[in-house]
Scaffold this active site. Structure first.
Site, PDB file in Angstrom:
ATOM      1  N   THR A  67       4.507   1.429  13.644  1.00 31.75           N
ATOM      2  CA  THR A  67       3.066   1.301  13.860  1.00 31.75           C
ATOM      3  C   THR A  67       2.607   1.758  15.237  1.00 31.75           C
ATOM      4  OG1 THR A  67       1.320  -0.375  14.066  1.00 31.75           O
ATOM      5  CG2 THR A  67       3.546  -1.112  14.495  1.00 31.75           C
ATOM      6  N   ASP A  68       1.347   2.166  15.296  1.00 32.48           N
ATOM      7  CA  ASP A  68       0.681   2.438  16.567  1.00 32.48           C
ATOM      8  C   ASP A  68       0.604   1.180  17.441  1.00 32.48           C
ATOM      9  OD1 ASP A  68      -0.984   1.720  14.275  1.00 32.48           O
ATOM     10  OD2 ASP A  68      -2.652   1.649  15.692  1.00 32.48           O
TER      11      ASP A  68
ATOM     12  N   GLN B 224       0.829  -1.214   0.000  1.00 31.85           N
ATOM     13  CA  GLN B 224       0.000   0.000   0.000  1.00 31.85           C
ATOM     14  C   GLN B 224       0.863   1.264   0.000  1.00 31.85           C
ATOM     15  OE1 GLN B 224      -3.807  -0.125   2.373  1.00 31.85           O
ATOM     16  NE2 GLN B 224      -2.485  -1.240   3.776  1.00 31.85           N
TER      17      GLN B 224
ATOM     18  N   TYR C  82       2.649  -9.085  16.201  1.00 30.79           N
ATOM     19  CA  TYR C  82       3.036  -8.107  15.178  1.00 30.79           C
ATOM     20  C   TYR C  82       3.658  -6.872  15.833  1.00 30.79           C
ATOM     21  CZ  TYR C  82       2.190  -4.231  11.873  1.00 30.79           C
ATOM     22  OH  TYR C  82       2.316  -3.117  11.085  1.00 30.79           O
TER      23      TYR C  82
ATOM     24  N   LYS D  85       7.467  -5.425  15.372  1.00 33.77           N
ATOM     25  CA  LYS D  85       7.752  -4.078  14.864  1.00 33.77           C
ATOM     26  C   LYS D  85       8.600  -3.288  15.877  1.00 33.77           C
ATOM     27  CE  LYS D  85       6.446  -2.338  11.576  1.00 33.77           C
ATOM     28  NZ  LYS D  85       7.056  -2.266  10.210  1.00 33.77           N
TER      29      LYS D  85
ATOM     30  N   ALA E 161       7.069  -5.107   4.922  1.00 39.79           N
ATOM     31  CA  ALA E 161       6.916  -5.631   6.279  1.00 39.79           C
ATOM     32  C   ALA E 161       6.002  -6.847   6.247  1.00 39.79           C
ATOM     33  CB  ALA E 161       6.314  -4.567   7.204  1.00 39.79           C
TER      34      ALA E 161
ATOM     35  N   ASP F  17      14.105 -10.346  -1.260  1.00 37.44           N
ATOM     36  CA  ASP F  17      13.344 -11.006  -0.200  1.00 37.44           C
ATOM     37  C   ASP F  17      14.007 -10.692   1.134  1.00 37.44           C
ATOM     38  OD1 ASP F  17      12.067 -12.626   1.598  1.00 37.44           O
ATOM     39  OD2 ASP F  17      12.077 -14.405   0.317  1.00 37.44           O
ATOM     40  N   LEU F  18      13.309  -9.940   1.962  1.00 36.79           N
ATOM     41  CA  LEU F  18      13.903  -9.504   3.239  1.00 36.79           C
ATOM     42  C   LEU F  18      14.168 -10.673   4.189  1.00 36.79           C
ATOM     43  CD1 LEU F  18      12.023  -6.196   4.165  1.00 36.79           C
ATOM     44  CD2 LEU F  18      14.177  -6.489   2.978  1.00 36.79           C
TER      45      LEU F  18
HETATM   46  N1  LIG Z   1      -1.402  -1.253   7.092  1.00 35.33           N
HETATM   47  C1  LIG Z   1      -1.504  -0.564   8.228  1.00 35.33           C
HETATM   48  O1  LIG Z   1      -2.607  -0.299   8.734  1.00 35.33           O
HETATM   49  C2  LIG Z   1      -0.264  -0.063   8.908  1.00 35.33           C
HETATM   50  C3  LIG Z   1      -0.406   0.638  10.102  1.00 35.33           C
HETATM   51  C4  LIG Z   1       0.732   1.108  10.750  1.00 35.33           C
HETATM   52  C5  LIG Z   1       1.974   0.867  10.206  1.00 35.33           C
HETATM   53  N2  LIG Z   1       2.099   0.165   9.051  1.00 35.33           N
HETATM   54  C6  LIG Z   1       3.446  -0.090   8.537  1.00 35.33           C
HETATM   55  O2  LIG Z   1       3.592   0.518   7.266  1.00 35.33           O
HETATM   56  C7  LIG Z   1       4.482  -0.253   6.451  1.00 35.33           C
HETATM   57  C8  LIG Z   1       3.851  -0.581   5.129  1.00 35.33           C
HETATM   58  O3  LIG Z   1       2.601  -1.199   5.362  1.00 35.33           O
HETATM   59  P1  LIG Z   1       1.548  -1.459   4.201  1.00 35.33           P
HETATM   60  O4  LIG Z   1       0.213  -1.225   4.783  1.00 35.33           O
HETATM   61  O5  LIG Z   1       1.964  -0.739   2.962  1.00 35.33           O
HETATM   62  O6  LIG Z   1       1.752  -3.026   4.043  1.00 35.33           O
HETATM   63  P2  LIG Z   1       1.391  -4.001   2.834  1.00 35.33           P
HETATM   64  O7  LIG Z   1       0.421  -3.372   1.918  1.00 35.33           O
HETATM   65  O8  LIG Z   1       1.088  -5.320   3.468  1.00 35.33           O
HETATM   66  O9  LIG Z   1       2.770  -4.089   2.066  1.00 35.33           O
HETATM   67  C9  LIG Z   1       3.876  -4.731   2.633  1.00 35.33           C
HETATM   68  C10 LIG Z   1       4.787  -5.157   1.515  1.00 35.33           C
HETATM   69  O10 LIG Z   1       5.868  -5.864   2.107  1.00 35.33           O
HETATM   70  C11 LIG Z   1       6.183  -6.922   1.259  1.00 35.33           C
HETATM   71  N3  LIG Z   1       6.866  -8.016   1.950  1.00 35.33           N
HETATM   72  C12 LIG Z   1       6.378  -8.839   2.896  1.00 35.33           C
HETATM   73  N4  LIG Z   1       7.297  -9.756   3.236  1.00 35.33           N
HETATM   74  C13 LIG Z   1       8.386  -9.478   2.480  1.00 35.33           C
HETATM   75  C14 LIG Z   1       9.675 -10.074   2.346  1.00 35.33           C
HETATM   76  N5  LIG Z   1      10.029 -11.164   3.051  1.00 35.33           N
HETATM   77  N6  LIG Z   1      10.543  -9.521   1.475  1.00 35.33           N
HETATM   78  C15 LIG Z   1      10.215  -8.457   0.742  1.00 35.33           C
HETATM   79  N7  LIG Z   1       9.023  -7.857   0.783  1.00 35.33           N
HETATM   80  C16 LIG Z   1       8.113  -8.373   1.660  1.00 35.33           C
HETATM   81  C17 LIG Z   1       4.848  -7.424   0.725  1.00 35.33           C
HETATM   82  O11 LIG Z   1       5.105  -8.142  -0.460  1.00 35.33           O
HETATM   83  P3  LIG Z   1       4.047  -9.215  -1.034  1.00 35.33           P
HETATM   84  O12 LIG Z   1       3.066  -8.352  -1.766  1.00 35.33           O
HETATM   85  O13 LIG Z   1       4.868 -10.080  -1.890  1.00 35.33           O
HETATM   86  O14 LIG Z   1       3.465  -9.898   0.171  1.00 35.33           O
HETATM   87  C18 LIG Z   1       4.109  -6.119   0.513  1.00 35.33           C
HETATM   88  O15 LIG Z   1       4.286  -5.620  -0.806  1.00 35.33           O
HETATM   89  C19 LIG Z   1       4.868  -1.466   7.299  1.00 35.33           C
HETATM   90  O16 LIG Z   1       6.065  -1.215   7.958  1.00 35.33           O
HETATM   91  C20 LIG Z   1       3.752  -1.555   8.322  1.00 35.33           C
HETATM   92  O17 LIG Z   1       4.176  -2.192   9.501  1.00 35.33           O
HETATM   93  C21 LIG Z   1       1.007  -0.296   8.378  1.00 35.33           C
END
Ligand SMILES: NC(=O)c1ccc[n+]([C@@H]2O[C@H](COP(=O)([O-])OP(=O)(O)OC[C@H]3O[C@@H](n4cnc5c(N)ncnc54)[C@H](OP(=O)(O)O)[C@@H]3O)[C@@H](O)[C@H]2O)c1
Length: 303
Positions: A100-101, A11, A124, A128, A59, A35-36
């Protein structure tokens, strides 16, 4: 400026790839390219790109699944982050990392500030927090941007789920006793680009540390759903009832904090950057969508 971006299909990552492009050369990786979970791939990518800025938008974000996969969550959210931080420091790059919160337990009555003691209540959140701690202890130039309740027109998120349920159900039950700031991935990516554009990597590194970065204002999940429904109303033939429920009436594997509110005052004070109100971000996203369209994962739209 050379920017290495991870998680380009997520996202936030997808929005960042667009928002950061005017600032320089963006070399963006998806999981297939980096790949992390494989530390050697991180080392190889950072040493070959030698970026000025390393933005980690990848993540393990499956909050409920993490309860039964703690090792997988820890590998990506903590162990990999430690390697990213080491490698960024080695090439003198600024590391911008998202957190994250959910590092907080939600017991506080007022918005959390950066100095508040984290106390995560799910796997989770613990993974984090471990990532944050690794970055701080390695202590290269870094920004840890904690955000909350992220949504976009792609991925799995509350906005897309409610939009679908509004068309399918007569009644939608939504938790009303958790408070936070719904934050659009686009607004967050734009704010990240603004930080870099206005202050440079060196300037951000000098004022490095943890910052809370969310849309302004707060609501509950029920309030968020009600606002989504209001915007969608013209397209809904039979609008469903949106019924408030308590957290304990909604079964999920992971516990969530009741209070997810994050004060953004430090961000504004230090960098002069703030996001729009959450309702304005939601309306802006809604405006750009095709009217009445059913969105699936990855539905394209113009930025
Ligand atoms: N979503 C929320 O509500 C929220 C709230 C607070 C903080 N955050 C933080 O914001 C950041 C981004 O979140 P987001 O909502 O954009 O998450 P997201 O849409 O789930 O995107 C995460 C990305 O990480 C990739 N990923 C997962 N495992 C991986 C690995 N082993 N190697 C490489 N890439 C990998 C995923 O790839 P695949 O598509 O291949 O799975 C996905 O494209 C994160 O740090 C999250 O903790 C998110």
């Amino acid at each position: 400026m050379k920017i290495l971006l991870t998680g380009k299909n997520g996202q936030i990552g997808w929005e960042l790839a667009h928002a950061l492009a005017p600032l320089g050369e963006v070399i963006a990786f998806d999981r297939g390219g980096l790949d992390l979970a494989v530390p050697d791939q991180i080392v190889g990518a950072v040493r070959s790109v030698r970026p000025d800025v390393l933005v980690n938008a990848a993540a393990y974000t499956a909050v409920d699944r993490a309860e039964s996969e703690p090792d997988a969550a820890h590998a990506v959210n903590a162990a990999a982050v430690a390697v990213l931080a080491e490698e960024a420091k080695r090439v003198h790059a600024l590391l911008i990392h998202f957190s994250t919160d959910y590092v907080f337990d939600g017991a506080k009555d007022t918005p959390y500030v950066e100095e508040d003691r984290p106390y995560p209540i799910n796997v989770y959140g613990r993974s984090k927090l471990a990532g944050e701690q690794a970055i701080r202890s390695i202590d290269g130039p870094h920004l840890i941007l904690r955000t909350s309740w992220v949504y976009a027109t792609r991925g799995r998120n509350f906005f897309l789920t409610i939009r679908r349920l509004l068309r399918e159900k007569e009644e939608v039950r939504v938790v009303s006793d958790q408070m936070g700031a719904p934050t659009s991935a686009q607004a967050l990516a734009d704010a990240t680009a603004e930080l870099l554009g206005r202050h440079s990597a060196a300037g951000l590194g000098d004022a490095g540390g943890v910052y809370h970065v969310t849309a302004r204002g707060y609501t509950s999940w029920h309030g968020f759903a009600t606002e989504i429904a209001r915007l969608e109303l013209p397209d809904l033939p039979n609008p469903p009832r949106i019924v408030p429920i308590a957290s304990d009436q909604y079964r999920s594997a992971a516990r969530r904090p009741r209070n997810s509110r994050l004060s953004n005052e430090k961000l504004l004070r230090t960098f002069g950057v703030e996001l729009p109100r959450w309702e304005a971000c939601l309306a802006a996203l809604h405006e750009r969508l095709p009217r009445g369209a059913h969105l699936d994962v990855g539905t394209p739209y113009r930025r």
